[in-house]
Design a protein around this motif. Structure first.
Motif, PDB file in Angstrom:
ATOM      1  N   ASN A 377       7.686  -9.084   1.532  1.00 61.28           N
ATOM      2  CA  ASN A 377       7.114  -7.740   1.611  1.00 61.28           C
ATOM      3  C   ASN A 377       5.839  -7.727   2.435  1.00 61.28           C
ATOM      4  O   ASN A 377       5.058  -8.664   2.391  1.00 61.28           O
ATOM      5  CB  ASN A 377       6.779  -7.230   0.215  1.00 61.28           C
ATOM      6  N   PHE A 379       2.106  -6.070   3.184  1.00 61.35           N
ATOM      7  CA  PHE A 379       1.037  -5.690   2.263  1.00 61.35           C
ATOM      8  C   PHE A 379       0.122  -4.729   2.998  1.00 61.35           C
ATOM      9  O   PHE A 379      -0.204  -4.944   4.163  1.00 61.35           O
ATOM     10  CB  PHE A 379       0.264  -6.933   1.834  1.00 61.35           C
ATOM     11  N   THR A 381      -3.488  -2.347   2.060  1.00 62.75           N
ATOM     12  CA  THR A 381      -4.454  -1.898   1.075  1.00 62.75           C
ATOM     13  C   THR A 381      -4.533  -0.381   1.122  1.00 62.75           C
ATOM     14  O   THR A 381      -4.613   0.196   2.201  1.00 62.75           O
ATOM     15  CB  THR A 381      -5.847  -2.449   1.432  1.00 62.75           C
ATOM     16  N   ILE A 415       0.338 -13.525  -1.802  1.00 62.11           N
ATOM     17  CA  ILE A 415      -0.064 -12.130  -2.022  1.00 62.11           C
ATOM     18  C   ILE A 415       1.151 -11.297  -2.417  1.00 62.11           C
ATOM     19  O   ILE A 415       1.069 -10.430  -3.291  1.00 62.11           O
ATOM     20  CB  ILE A 415      -0.795 -11.576  -0.789  1.00 62.11           C
ATOM     21  N   LEU A 419       1.429  -9.184  -5.852  1.00 62.99           N
ATOM     22  CA  LEU A 419       1.837  -7.775  -5.870  1.00 62.99           C
ATOM     23  C   LEU A 419       3.009  -7.551  -6.811  1.00 62.99           C
ATOM     24  O   LEU A 419       3.073  -6.547  -7.520  1.00 62.99           O
ATOM     25  CB  LEU A 419       2.284  -7.349  -4.470  1.00 62.99           C
ATOM     26  N   GLU A 420       3.919  -8.533  -6.806  1.00 63.91           N
ATOM     27  CA  GLU A 420       5.113  -8.375  -7.614  1.00 63.91           C
ATOM     28  C   GLU A 420       4.786  -8.518  -9.099  1.00 63.91           C
ATOM     29  O   GLU A 420       5.292  -7.771  -9.926  1.00 63.91           O
ATOM     30  CB  GLU A 420       6.110  -9.444  -7.195  1.00 63.91           C
ATOM     31  N   PRO A 423       1.794  -5.291 -10.304  1.00 63.01           N
ATOM     32  CA  PRO A 423       1.950  -4.118  -9.422  1.00 63.01           C
ATOM     33  C   PRO A 423       0.818  -3.097  -9.573  1.00 63.01           C
ATOM     34  O   PRO A 423       0.571  -2.322  -8.651  1.00 63.01           O
ATOM     35  CB  PRO A 423       3.307  -3.538  -9.844  1.00 63.01           C
ATOM     36  N   GLN A 426      -5.264  -3.668  -7.832  1.00 67.03           N
ATOM     37  CA  GLN A 426      -5.695  -3.404  -6.456  1.00 67.03           C
ATOM     38  C   GLN A 426      -6.127  -4.743  -5.857  1.00 67.03           C
ATOM     39  O   GLN A 426      -6.975  -5.427  -6.421  1.00 67.03           O
ATOM     40  CB  GLN A 426      -6.847  -2.407  -6.446  1.00 67.03           C
ATOM     41  N   ILE A 427      -5.530  -5.102  -4.728  1.00 67.82           N
ATOM     42  CA  ILE A 427      -5.795  -6.417  -4.137  1.00 67.82           C
ATOM     43  C   ILE A 427      -6.696  -6.265  -2.911  1.00 67.82           C
ATOM     44  O   ILE A 427      -6.416  -5.460  -2.023  1.00 67.82           O
ATOM     45  CB  ILE A 427      -4.480  -7.116  -3.752  1.00 67.82           C
TER      46      ILE A 427
END
Ligand SMILES: [Zn+2]
Length: 471
Positions: A377, A379, A381, A415, A419-420, A423, A426-427
Motif C-alpha cells: 500500500n 502511504f 499523511t 509503515i 497502518l494495517e 488503522p 496518525q503516522i
C-alpha cells in the motif's frame, strides 16, 4: 492563539517555546555524548556479524530509556514467520493520563555494516565531530533518531508541569536487515504498542537548515509475465522469419509500457496532484548517477515523477544468457516487472489495470500469462489531521523555516504494517538526516545543529499534544 509577555517568553498552542528551547540546549552536550556512546556499539543485524553486539546495543538503549524515568522497560524478541529469533527490540512505556493521547516513538538501534573501511575518513564506530557534523556509522541512521526521542521527552518532562501524554518507545533492532520479525512482533505485542500517534524518526530533512515531513510513500505491485510462442525451441535458420521469438515479443510488450516521452502508458495507473516541490535536476542527476547524455523520462515536475506518478521497471528477464545462446528460436520468455504507485492508488486496482494492459497487447497471438506477485500500500499523511498540523507547526517553530512536505518514491514496508495493525493511528514520518548524511555509505554523518532542532521540534510536538490533545 499566540501570546507573549516578558516573563514567560513566547507561548503558542499552549507551549512555552523558550522554556523548551532552554532545556534542549542545556542538555545538548550530554545528548551528543550519549549519541557518541551508542555509535561505539556495532550492532548489526546481519548474519555475518556478532549478535552479542546487538544485545549490547539493546541494553545501552534500554538504559537510556530508563534514564527518562520510565520504569516499564523491556527488551523483547519475537520469532520470524520462519521461526528464526528476531533481533532484540527495546520497548518502554509511560502511560497516558486519562483523556490524554498516547504517542509511539519509533527508531531503530541496529546499523548498516561499515562496508569498505578504506573509504572512511574516520573510524566508523568512533563518533568524530568535524565542522559541525558528527561522523560515524549510525550517527544519523538511526541512533540520532533514538536520541531525538530520548532527549525530547526529557526536555518536556523538565519543562512541562504534570505532562500527561502517554509515551511508548519502540526501538527495533533489525531495520537494516529488512525487519524480518516486525510483523509478528506487532501482532504479538499489538496492545503494548497501541497509540494514537506514531512518529517514525528514520527519514530525511529537505536539506541542512530546512526541515521536512515525509508525507507520502508510493505503493507497489509486482507481476510476472510469461510469453510463449512455440511448443519447443527450433532452428532459427530453418524457421526464423515467419515466427518472432519469445524474447522479441516480450520486448514488444515491454515497449508498450511507456509512451515516446517515457511516461507510463498503462491506462488506469493514476497520478496524484499535490503542491509542487522543487527538486533540482542537477541534484537528481548527481544522486542517481544517471549518465550525462541520458535524457530524463516522463513529463511534469521531477518531484512528481518520483513521488506522485507511477513508475514501471523491468527487474528481471528469463531468457537464455549470452554464454549459452545458440541459433534457435526461443519458445518462451519470462519477465518480472515492478510498478511504483502514486499515493491514493489501490494496489489491487493497479494490478488489474496492468493485467488488462498486458492482455490487450497484440503479440501475434502468443500465449501470455500474467501473475500478480506482490503488493504494497502507498502511504499518505492527512496533513489536515491534528497530529500532522502539530508536527508541521513544531518543525517550523524549531527551524524558523517552513517545512517541506516531501514524498519518498519507494515504500517503507513496516509503515504498511503499522497502518494495517493500527488503522486509527496518525503516522508521522520525520527524520534527522539531510542529503549529505550518506546513510548506508562510508562517512555517514549527522548535522549537529539540525539534530538539536529535531529534538526541539519533537519536544514542541509532545508539549502541544499535552496542551491541546488531538483537536
Ligand atoms: Zn534507518
Amino acid at each position: 492563539m499566540t501570546t507573549s509577555d516578558s516573563t514567560t517568553g513566547s507561548v503558542d498552542h499552549g507551549v512555552d517555546l523558550d522554556a523548551l528551547t532552554e532545556r534542549v540546549n542545556r542538555a545538548f552536550d550530554q545528548t551528543v555524548s550519549e549519541l557518541k556512546s551508542l555509535v561505539a556499539i556495532p550492532g548489526i543485524a546481519w548474519e555475518a556479524f556478532d549478535v552479542a553486539e546487538l544485545a549490547r546495543s539493546a541494553e545501552a538503549v534500554a538504559a537510556l530509556v530508563r534514564s527518562t524515568g520510565m520504569d516499564d522497560v523491556q527488551i523483547l524478541s519475537v520469532k520470524t514467520a520462519e521461526g528464526v529469533p528476531g533481533a532484540p527490540a527495546v520497548v518502554g512505556r509511560r502511560p497516558a493520563q486519562p483523556g490524554k493521547p498516547t504517542i509511539l516513538l519509533y527508531a531503530h538501534h541496529d546499523v548498516q555494516p561499515p562496508g569498505d573501511l578504506d573509504l572512511w575518513e574516520t573510524q566508523p564506530f568512533e563518533a568524530t565531530e568535524i565542522d559541525g557534523r558528527l561522523f560515524g556509522r549510525g550517527a544519523a541512521d538511526d541512533k540520532a533518531g533514538i536520541m531525538v526521542h530520548i532527549a525530547s521527552l526529557r526536555a518536556v518532562l523538565d519543562a512541562v508541569e504534570d505532562f500527561g501524554v502517554g509515551v511508548t518507545y519502540f526501538f527495533e533492532g533489525e531495520e537494516e536487515a529488512g525487519s524480518p520479525s516486525f510483523r509478528p512482533f506487532l501482532e504479538q505485542h499489538r496492545d503494548l504498542l497501541a497509540a494514537d500517534v506514531i512518529v517514525v524518526a528514520d527519514s530525511s530533512n529537505w536539506k541542512v537548515g530546512v526541515p521536512a515531513l515525509t508525507t507520502s510513500l508510493r505503493g507497489m505491485v509486482g507481476a510476472v509475465i510469461d510469453v510463449r510462442v512455440l511448443d519447443h525451441a527450433v532452428h532459427s535458420g530453418m524457421f526464423g522469419g515467419p515466427v518472432l521469438d519469445a524474447p522479441t515479443l516480450a520486448a514488444r510488450l515491454i515497449a508498450s509500457f511507456h509512451d515516446a516521452e517515457g511516461n507510463v502508458a498503462v491506462k488506469g495507473l493514476l497520478a496524484r496532484d499535490t503542491e509542487p516541490v522543487d527538486y533540482p535536476e542537477a541534484d537528481f542527476r548527481a544522486d542517481s548517477s544517471v549518465l550525462e547524455s541520458v535524457r530524463l523520462a516522463g513529463s511534469g515536475a521531477l518531484a512528481d515523477r518520483l513521488w506522485n506518478k507511477p513508475a514501471l521497471s523491468v527487474i528481471g528477464i528469463d531468457v537464455p544468457s549470452v554464454a549459452v545462446s545458440s541459433n534457435t528460436l526461443q519458445p518462451s520468455a519470462r519477465l518480472k516487472i515492478s510498478v511504483r504507485l502514486a499515493p491514493g492508488q489501490d494496489p489491487q486496482a493497479a494490478a488489474d489495470a496492468l493485467q488488462r494492459h498486458v492482455e490487450a497487447q497484440d503479440l501475434f497471438g502468443a500465449h501470455v500469462a500474467f501473475t500478480a506477485v506482490e503488493q504494497g500500500n502507498a502511504f499518505s499523511t492527512d496533513t489536515s489531521a491534528a497530529a500532522a498540523r502539530a508536527s508541521l507547526w513544531s518543525l517550523e517553530a524549531a527551524w524558523g523555516v517552513k517545512p517541506v512536505e516531501t514524498g519518498i518514491g519507494g515504500s517503507i514496508p513496516f509503515i504498511a504494517d503499522l497502518l494495517e495493525l493500527y488503522p486509527q493511528a496518525q503516522i508521522l514520518v520525520t527524520g534527522v538526516e539531510d542529503p549529505d548524511s550518506r546513510a548506508h555509505s562510508a562517512n555517514e554523518s549527522l548535522h549537529l545543529e539540525d539534530f538539536r532542532k529535531a529534538i526541539l521540534a519533537e519536544a514542541l510536538l509532545l508539549a502541544r499534544l499535552d496542551a491541546e490533545g488531538l483537536q
